[in-house]
Enzyme design. Structure first.
Site, PDB file in Angstrom:
ATOM      1  N   TYR A 139      42.761  52.656  14.015  1.00 58.28           N
ATOM      2  CA  TYR A 139      41.771  53.152  14.975  1.00 58.28           C
ATOM      3  C   TYR A 139      40.414  53.036  14.308  1.00 58.28           C
ATOM      4  CZ  TYR A 139      40.063  56.401  18.639  1.00 58.28           C
ATOM      5  OH  TYR A 139      39.399  56.997  19.684  1.00 58.28           O
ATOM      6  N   ARG A 192      31.138  47.071  25.735  1.00 62.35           N
ATOM      7  CA  ARG A 192      30.482  48.020  24.816  1.00 62.35           C
ATOM      8  C   ARG A 192      31.533  48.565  23.858  1.00 62.35           C
ATOM      9  NH1 ARG A 192      29.978  52.848  23.363  1.00 62.35           N
ATOM     10  NH2 ARG A 192      31.686  53.428  24.768  1.00 62.35           N
ATOM     11  N   LYS A 210      44.491  52.339  20.894  1.00 67.26           N
ATOM     12  CA  LYS A 210      44.597  53.599  21.637  1.00 67.26           C
ATOM     13  C   LYS A 210      46.045  53.878  22.029  1.00 67.26           C
ATOM     14  CE  LYS A 210      40.166  54.885  22.336  1.00 67.26           C
ATOM     15  NZ  LYS A 210      39.570  56.217  22.231  1.00 67.26           N
ATOM     16  N   GLU A 282      38.168  52.143  28.868  1.00 62.75           N
ATOM     17  CA  GLU A 282      37.662  52.162  27.494  1.00 62.75           C
ATOM     18  C   GLU A 282      36.508  51.178  27.314  1.00 62.75           C
ATOM     19  OE1 GLU A 282      38.033  53.719  24.616  1.00 62.75           O
ATOM     20  OE2 GLU A 282      39.395  55.169  25.505  1.00 62.75           O
ATOM     21  N   ASP A 283      35.423  51.669  26.754  1.00 61.88           N
ATOM     22  CA  ASP A 283      34.319  50.832  26.278  1.00 61.88           C
ATOM     23  C   ASP A 283      33.742  49.917  27.350  1.00 61.88           C
ATOM     24  OD1 ASP A 283      34.525  52.090  23.886  1.00 61.88           O
ATOM     25  OD2 ASP A 283      35.561  50.492  22.846  1.00 61.88           O
ATOM     26  N   ASP A 305      37.776  57.766  28.446  1.00 58.55           N
ATOM     27  CA  ASP A 305      37.785  58.458  27.164  1.00 58.55           C
ATOM     28  C   ASP A 305      36.386  58.577  26.577  1.00 58.55           C
ATOM     29  OD1 ASP A 305      39.160  59.752  25.043  1.00 58.55           O
ATOM     30  OD2 ASP A 305      39.018  57.935  23.831  1.00 58.55           O
ATOM     31  N   ASP A 306      35.529  57.584  26.814  1.00 59.78           N
ATOM     32  CA  ASP A 306      34.172  57.627  26.274  1.00 59.78           C
ATOM     33  C   ASP A 306      33.354  58.738  26.914  1.00 59.78           C
ATOM     34  OD1 ASP A 306      34.507  55.173  24.677  1.00 59.78           O
ATOM     35  OD2 ASP A 306      34.625  54.191  26.619  1.00 59.78           O
ATOM     36  N   ASN A 447      30.311  55.656  16.347  1.00 61.19           N
ATOM     37  CA  ASN A 447      31.284  54.862  15.595  1.00 61.19           C
ATOM     38  C   ASN A 447      30.878  53.386  15.608  1.00 61.19           C
ATOM     39  OD1 ASN A 447      33.277  56.879  14.926  1.00 61.19           O
ATOM     40  ND2 ASN A 447      33.798  56.968  17.105  1.00 61.19           N
TER      41      ASN A 447
END
Length: 579
Positions: A139, A192, A210, A282-283, A305-306, A447
Site C-alpha cells: 500500500y 489523480r 486496496k 479511488e483516485d 475512499d478519498d 501521500n
C-alpha cells in the site's frame, strides 16, 4: 457530507428509495437487475477442479511445498515438486527472510505481487502476520512508485481493464471475469493517483492494493473482490511518449463522452452483480469524484475512499485526540491546507459530527473550519469563482494569501494538510501553530511520504516536543530531548476494510453519513491510555483485524438502524461481531 451532495443532486437523499430518484431502477429493481444473471454461466468456459501441473499454476489453490504426501497422490503431483514437505509457517519464514534482504521497497513490492500470483493463501498469511512491516510495501507509499513504473513491471493482469475501446460492450467485458459472486469492486480512472497526478492505466496498482487489504485486514474473500481500471486516456505527456505505457495513448475523454462511458459502466456493474455490490471509487480527479458520488449515491452502493474514507479516519483521530487536547470538537478551530476532495470531505464530516453533538445547524459548525487552497484562504469575496464543493467553506474574512498568515489570523487548534504537495508546513508555519497552542495537533496527510506536508521529526522539533502528530504515510519514531515520540498514521486502511465488511455482512444497499460516523466512533474507541501516553491518536496496526471487525459491527448495526440493509437483521450485535 450528505448535505453537500444533496445540493448537487437536487435534494435527493441516499435514504430516498423512490425509483424516480434513482438511475437504473434503484432498490425497486425495476429492470430485474438483481436476478438478471441468475441462470447465466459465469463465463463462456466450464470450470473444473485443477490437478497436477495446472494445480501448481493456480494461485488460489496452490500450496507449493506445503502439499502433504496424501495430497500429492490425490492431485497427481508426484514428481512435480521436490520431495520435502514444508509447512506454511516454514514457507512464511523463508519468504520474509528473502523480502527483508531486498534493499529497495519496489523490489519488495514485486516479490509480494509475484507471491500473490502463485500462492494466494501464503500471500495473505504473510500480510496478516506481518501487517505493520508489509503494509507500506503493498500500500502507500510503495504502491505509488509501483504505479509510476507499472508499465515496466507489468507481468500479468490482476483485474479488469475497461477502455474506451469497449464502449457499448462493458457488460460483456464484466462477464469475462471468471468470478460471479463479486461483493467489492475498487475502480479508478487513474487521473489523480495519490499525490502523483495522472498515471492513466497504470493506476491499476491502487485497486489491486486496496483489495488485498480488504482481504487481509477485513476478511473479505479474495474471489469476491474485483479491481478495475477505467481507461479513458491520459494527459500525462511522459506516459503518452513512453513505449512501455500499457494504456490508451490518447488524451483523456471529458464531458459527455466521459460521463456516458461511466454511466454505462455503473449500469453494467449493477446489472451483472446486483444491488448489493460495493463500488469503491479511488483516485478520481476532484471534478469527477464529487459528481460521481452525488450522481450514484442514491442508486448504487458507492463509497469514495478519498472523500469519505479519509474523512472518517481523520475524524476518528480528532475524536481520540480530545483526550489529549481537552474539550469537545466544537471547542476547537480547524485549518486545512488543501481544498480538494480529501480536504472538503474531512471538513464536512467534522462539521456534521459537531452538528450532531451540539444540535447546531451544520451551517454554523462549518464556521469553525477554514480552508486554504492555492489562492489563499477561502473567503466569501472569492465565492463566485469557487468550485461548488468549496463554496460552503467561504466565510466572511479579509483575503489572506498564504498559509503562515492564515495560521496567525485564524489561530487554529488543528492544522490538517491534504494538499498533495510536500514541505508546505514550513518551520514558520509550525512555529506559528506552537505559539498559539500548548499542544498543536498537526496532521500531514498527503501521500506518498515524499508529498507529506512535513515530517514527524520536523513537527516535534519545531514545537519543542509539544506537537501531537499524525501523517498519511508512516514515519519512524523520533528521539527528542530524551523522549521517544511515536507518530500516528491516519491511514485509510484503518477504515475501508472494516467499513466495506460492515456493508457486505449487512447487505446494505446505500452508504449514509451516519455509517461513516459509526466507523469513526468505533476506531476512536479503540485507542487506549497506553497509546495516548505515547502521543498516539490511533491504535497500533498490529490489532488491525480486530479493529476492522469492530468497525464492521458498528457499521452493520447502523445499517440495520437506518433500514439500509438487504440481509436479515441479527437478534444481537454479537451475532455479526467478529473476534
Amino acid at each position: 457530507m450528505e448535505s453537500t451532495l444533496k445540493d448537487i443532486r437536487d435534494g435527493a437523499s441516499v435514504l430516498d428509495l423512490d425509483p424516480k430518484a434513482t438511475v437504473g431502477g434503484g432498490v425497486e429493481d425495476l429492470y430485474g437487475e438483481d436476478c438478471a444473471t441468475e441462470e447465466q454461466l459465469v463465463t463462456p468456459w466450464t470450470i473444473s477442479v485443477a490437478s497436477g501441473y495446472s494445480l501448481l499454476r493456480d494461485p488460489r489453490h496452490n500450496k507449493g511445498l506445503a502439499f502433504t504426501e496424501k495430497e500429492r497422490d490425490a492431485h497427481y503431483l508426484r514428481g512435480l515438486l521436490p520431495p520435502v514437505v514444508a509447512s506454511q509457517e516454514l514457507q512464511e519464514r523463508k519468504l520474509m527472510t528473502n523480502i527483508r534482504n531486498y534493499q529497495v521497497p519496489l523490489q519488495k513490492y514485486m516479490a509480494m505481487m509475484d507471491l500473490q500470483e502463485r500462492n494466494e493463501r501464503l500471500f495473505y498469511k504473510l500480510l496478516v502476520d506481518n501487517v505493520e512491516e508489509l503494509l507500506p510495501i503493498v500500500y502507500t507509499p510503495t504502491v505509488g512508485e509501483a504505479c509510476q513504473k507499472y508499465g515496466s513491471i507489468f507481468r500479468r493482469p490482476q483485474g479488469l481493464y475497461i477502455s474506451l475501446k469497449e464502449k457499448g460492450k462493458i457488460l460483456e467485458v464484466l462477464k469475462n471475469w471468471p468470478e460471479r459472486s463479486i461483493q467489492v469492486i475498487v475502480v479508478t480512472d487513474g487521473e489523480r493517483i495519490l499525490g502523483l497526478g495522472d498515471l492513466g492505466c497504470q493506476g491499476m496498482g491502487i485497486p489491486v492494493g486496496k483489495l488485498a487489504l480488504y482481504t487481509a485486514l477485513g476478511g473479505v474473500r479474495p474471489s469476491a473482490c474485483l479491481p478495475i481500471t477505467i481507461d479513458v486516456g491520459t494527459n500525462n505527456e511522459k506516459l503518452l511518449e513512453n513505449e512501455f505505457y500499457i494504456g490508451l495513448k490518447q488524451r483523456r475523454a471529458t464531458g459527455k463522452e466521459y460521463s456516458d462511458f461511466l454511466h454505462e459502466f455503473m449500469c453494467a456493474v449493477k446489472q451483472n452483480y446486483g444491488e448489493k455490490v460495493l463500488i469503491q471509487f479511488e483516485d478520481f480527479a476532484n471534478h469527477n469524484a464529487f459528481e460521481l458520488l452525488a450522481k450514484y449515491g442514491t442508486t448504487h452502493l458507492v463509497f469514495n475512499d478519498d472523500i469519505q474514507g479519509t474523512a472518517s479516519v481523520v475524524l476518528a483521530g480528532l475524536v481520540a485526540a480530545l483526550k489529549l487536547l481537552g474539550g469537545t470538537l466544537g471547542d476547537h478551530k480547524f485549518l486545512f491546507l488543501g481544498a480538494g476532495e480529501a480536504g472538503t470531505g474531512i471538513a464536512e464530516l467534522i462539521a456534521l459530527e459537531m452538528s450532531r453533538k451540539t444540535k447546531c445547524p451544520i451551517e454554523e459548525t462549518r464556521k469553525k473550519i477554514w480552508l486554504v487552497d492555492s489562492k489563499g484562504l477561502i473567503v466569501s469575496s472569492r465565492k463566485d469563482s469557487l468550485q461548488h464543493f468549496k463554496k460552503p467553506w467561504a466565510h466572511e474574512h479579509e483575503p489572506v494569501k498564504d498559509l503562515v498568515n492564515a495560521v496567525k489570523v485564524v489561530k487554529p487548534t488543528v492544522l490538517i494538510g491534504t494538499s498533495g504537495v510536500g514541505k508546505q508546513f514550513t518551520k514558520e508555519v509550525i512555529e506559528a501553530m506552537a505559539s498559539c497552542n500548548e499542544k498543536p495537533l498537526i496532521m500531514a496527510l498527503s501521500n506518498p511520504t515524499s508529498q507529506s506536508e512535513c515530517t514527524a521529526e520536523e513537527a516535534y522539533i519545531w514545537t519543542q516536543g509539544r506537537a501531537i502528530f499524525a501523517s498519511g504515510s508512516p514515519f519512524d519514531p523520533v528521539e527528542y530531548d530524551g523522549k521517544t515520540f511515536v507518530p500516528g498514521q491516519a491511514n485509510n486502511a484503518y477504515i475501508f476494510p472494516g467499513f466495506g465488511l460492515g456493508l457486505v455482512i449487512s447487505g446494505a444497499i446505500r452508504v449514509h453519513d451516519d455509517m461513516l460516523l459509526a466507523a469513526s466512533e468505533a476506531l476512536a474507541n479503540q485507542v487506549t491510555q497506553e497509546n495516548f501516553e505515547k502521543g498516539l491518536i490511533y491504535p497500533p496496526f498490529s490489532n488491525i483485524r480486530k479493529i476492522s471487525a469492530n468497525i464492521a459491527a458498528n457499521v452493520a448495526a447502523k445499517a440495520y438502524e437506518l433500514g439500509e440493509f438487504g440481509n436479515p437483521a441479527p437478534s444481537t450485535r454479537e451475532s455479526f461481531e467478529v473476534c
